[in-house]
Design an enzyme around this catalytic site. Structure first.
Site, PDB file in Angstrom:
ATOM      1  N   SER A  73      -2.098  -1.562   4.945  1.00  0.00           N
ATOM      2  CA  SER A  73      -1.517  -0.454   4.204  1.00  0.00           C
ATOM      3  C   SER A  73      -2.560   0.432   3.598  1.00  0.00           C
ATOM      4  CB  SER A  73      -0.501  -1.141   3.067  1.00  0.00           C
ATOM      5  OG  SER A  73      -0.037   0.048   2.365  1.00  0.00           O
ATOM      6  N   LYS A 131      -0.720   1.481   8.364  1.00  0.00           N
ATOM      7  CA  LYS A 131       0.384   1.950   7.524  1.00  0.00           C
ATOM      8  C   LYS A 131      -0.224   2.980   6.534  1.00  0.00           C
ATOM      9  CE  LYS A 131       3.289   0.172   3.896  1.00  0.00           C
ATOM     10  NZ  LYS A 131       4.142  -0.871   3.326  1.00  0.00           N
ATOM     11  N   LYS A 147       0.388   5.466   3.376  1.00  0.00           N
ATOM     12  CA  LYS A 147       1.305   5.746   2.275  1.00  0.00           C
ATOM     13  C   LYS A 147       1.389   7.302   2.575  1.00  0.00           C
ATOM     14  CE  LYS A 147       1.954   1.778   0.231  1.00  0.00           C
ATOM     15  NZ  LYS A 147       3.470   1.705  -0.121  1.00  0.00           N
ATOM     16  N   ASP A 197       4.679   4.843   4.851  1.00  0.00           N
ATOM     17  CA  ASP A 197       5.437   4.490   3.781  1.00  0.00           C
ATOM     18  C   ASP A 197       5.687   5.519   2.650  1.00  0.00           C
ATOM     19  OD1 ASP A 197       7.010   2.838   1.846  1.00  0.00           O
ATOM     20  OD2 ASP A 197       5.355   1.312   1.733  1.00  0.00           O
ATOM     21  N   GLU A 234       9.104   4.312   6.494  1.00  0.00           N
ATOM     22  CA  GLU A 234       9.409   3.130   5.608  1.00  0.00           C
ATOM     23  C   GLU A 234       9.690   3.763   4.302  1.00  0.00           C
ATOM     24  OE1 GLU A 234       6.388   0.202   4.560  1.00  0.00           O
ATOM     25  OE2 GLU A 234       7.032  -0.774   3.039  1.00  0.00           O
ATOM     26  N   ASP A 280      12.643  -0.723   2.680  1.00  0.00           N
ATOM     27  CA  ASP A 280      12.226  -1.657   1.886  1.00  0.00           C
ATOM     28  C   ASP A 280      12.712  -1.842   0.467  1.00  0.00           C
ATOM     29  OD1 ASP A 280      10.020  -2.885   0.076  1.00  0.00           O
ATOM     30  OD2 ASP A 280       8.592  -1.658   0.426  1.00  0.00           O
ATOM     31  N   LYS A 289      10.579  -8.715   1.642  1.00  0.00           N
ATOM     32  CA  LYS A 289       9.450  -9.127   0.683  1.00  0.00           C
ATOM     33  C   LYS A 289      10.482 -10.053   0.041  1.00  0.00           C
ATOM     34  CE  LYS A 289       6.908  -4.872  -0.230  1.00  0.00           C
ATOM     35  NZ  LYS A 289       7.060  -3.516  -0.829  1.00  0.00           N
ATOM     36  N   GLY A 312       4.189  -6.566   1.682  1.00  0.00           N
ATOM     37  CA  GLY A 312       3.145  -7.130   0.592  1.00  0.00           C
ATOM     38  C   GLY A 312       3.394  -6.546  -0.698  1.00  0.00           C
TER      39      GLY A 312
HETATM   40  O1  SMG Z   1       0.108  -6.362  -0.336  1.00  0.00           O
HETATM   41  O2  SMG Z   1      -0.702  -5.326   1.326  1.00  0.00           O
HETATM   42  C1  SMG Z   1      -0.001  -5.352   0.504  1.00  0.00           C
HETATM   43  C2  SMG Z   1       0.769  -4.051  -0.142  1.00  0.00           C
HETATM   44  C3  SMG Z   1       1.442  -3.503   0.949  1.00  0.00           C
HETATM   45  O3  SMG Z   1       1.971  -1.302   0.493  1.00  0.00           O
HETATM   46  C4  SMG Z   1       2.161  -2.194   0.143  1.00  0.00           C
HETATM   47  N1  SMG Z   1       3.127  -2.410  -0.526  1.00  0.00           N
HETATM   48  O4  SMG Z   1       5.949  -0.335  -0.783  1.00  0.00           O
HETATM   49  O5  SMG Z   1       5.268  -1.847   0.833  1.00  0.00           O
HETATM   50  C5  SMG Z   1       5.262  -1.093  -0.339  1.00  0.00           C
HETATM   51  C6  SMG Z   1       4.123  -1.471  -1.105  1.00  0.00           C
HETATM   52  C7  SMG Z   1       4.493  -1.881  -2.609  1.00  0.00           C
HETATM   53  C8  SMG Z   1       3.243  -2.470  -3.461  1.00  0.00           C
HETATM   54  S1  SMG Z   1       2.370  -0.910  -3.603  1.00  0.00           S
HETATM   55  C9  SMG Z   1       1.373  -1.074  -5.274  1.00  0.00           C
HETATM   56 MG    MG Z   2       7.088  -0.267   0.965  1.00  0.00          MG
END
Ligand code: SMG
Ligand code: MG
Length: 370
Positions: A135, A161, A163, A189, A214, A239, A263, A291
């Protein structure tokens, strides 16, 4: 099994770099670890709540409070519980899935260690390694993003991925496609940053052949996601919205998502995660493991989950060095785009005592008969 007590342990881990999403920037992982002591074995878990309630309503201090004052007293009073009894006992309390997940997982880890059974085998895992994605946070500039993505692809990550948020969506996606080609599995995402009125803007992502988008809309907007899904070609993945197997079934029936991110913290634990997996599999909906910037303790358990057969898309199950210079466990590494599923009993890993000691900021022991 007889519960003897629970140790809450707070630690602070600096991240290797700032991780920016549409809801804020993270520079440190404030960690809450649980060590549940029973008469047969000890179990470990990690609570995935963040410092502030920005991803979901939960946050570390609230999770610790509800565990200490509400959830742990309830399960400590059970006589000879198994994990199902523990899970049921917590059901009468509303919400607090991340806190419940942490307590259930610590118990499950202890139970499985006492049975000499790995979490992956217990859940029905089918593979010994899982394909891993990464991510990538929102950056200050496109060149900076391209450097980061190039670095991750060099390390072997099989899926990227990005953001996104309003103002950082089409341009970074186009730049990544232009630089790295159409064959890189790519997804985005938004962490709830858009509204249904943004459908035309989000449709501009259609030509880039993304695996999925996402959580574009707020978590309670299943109908909005269903409406949006009819206006864009990119498959919608949920999510934040998926808080239980029941909600997953509703979302699928409504056409609000074609893919689900699972998750365990968000749905209340690994038992419910498996139910979400089963519901999705029954509907032919692919799932992948999300994650929450876990250390090795949480990552180990997620890898076990991601080894189930319905997890047909690469997860956010990156190596330890994606987030931490030094993990609290032996680090997880990426080999040919894959991370190994632990095979030892329970979650298959425990923190390294010296590292844990150095990073710990506070501990609290809760005796079962306290
Ligand atoms: O653990 O690789 C990881 C984080 C992956 O992007 C990630 N998580 O919305 O999916 C999501 C985010 C939530 C935590 S962001 C601080
Ligand atoms: Mg997410």
């Amino acid at each position: 099994m007889k519960i003897e007590g629970l140790e809450l342990r707070w630690a602070s881990l600096p991240l290797v770099g700032t991780f920016r999403t549409s809801f804020g920037s993270e520079t440190t992982r404030d960690l809450l670890l649980l060590r549940l002591v029973t008469d047969r074995a000890e179990g470990w878990s990690e609570c995935v709540a963040m410092t502030a309630p920005v991803y979901s309503p939960e946050y570390v201090d609230a999770a610790a409070h509800v565990i200490e004052h509400v959830l742990f007293p309830e399960i400590a009073a059970l006589s000879d519980p198994d994990v199902h009894a523990v899970s049921r006992a917590m059901q009468r309390f509303h919400g607090h899935q991340m806190a419940k997940a942490a307590l259930e997982t610590a118990f499950l880890d202890a139970e499985l260690r006492s049975l000499d059974l790995s979490l992956a085998r217990y859940l029905g895992g089918a593979v010994d390694r899982v394909a891993s994605g990464v991510s990538v946070g929102i950056m200050d500039s496109v060149p900076q993003l391209l450097d980061a993505v190039g670095g991750y692809l060099d390390q072997g990550y099989v899926r990227i991925k990005l953001k996104i948020e309003p103002g950082w969506d089409v341009e970074p996606v186009r730049a990544v496609r232009e630089r790295f080609g159409d064959d890189v599995p790519l997804q985005v995402d938004a962490n709830t940053a858009y509204t249904v009125g943004d459908a035309r803007q989000l449709a501009k992502l259609d030509p880039f052949d993304l695996l999925l988008i996402e959580q574009p809309l707020p978590e309670d907007d299943l109908l909005g996601h269903a409406r949006l899904a009819r206006q864009i070609r990119t498959p919608v993945c949920l999510d934040e919205s998926i808080t239980s197997a029941k909600v997953a079934a509703d979302a699928i029936s409504l056409g609000a998502c074609a893919i689900v991110n699972i998750k365990p913290g968000r749905v209340g634990g690994y038992l419910e995660s498996r139910r979400v997996h089963d519901v999705c599999q029954a509907h032919g909906v692919p799932v992948w493991c999300g994650g929450m910037l876990e250390t090795g303790v949480g990552r180990a358990a997620n890898l076990a989950l991601a080894s189930l057969p319905g997890f047909t898309l690469p997860g956010d199950t990156s190596a330890s060095d994606r987030y931490f210079h030094r993990d609290v466990t032996e680090p997880f590494t990426i080999e040919n785009g894959h991370v190994r599923v632990p095979t030892g009993p329970g979650i298959g890993i425990t923190p390294v005592p010296e590292i844990l000691h150095e990073l710990t900021t506070d501990t609290r022991w809760l005796p079962a008969n306290g």
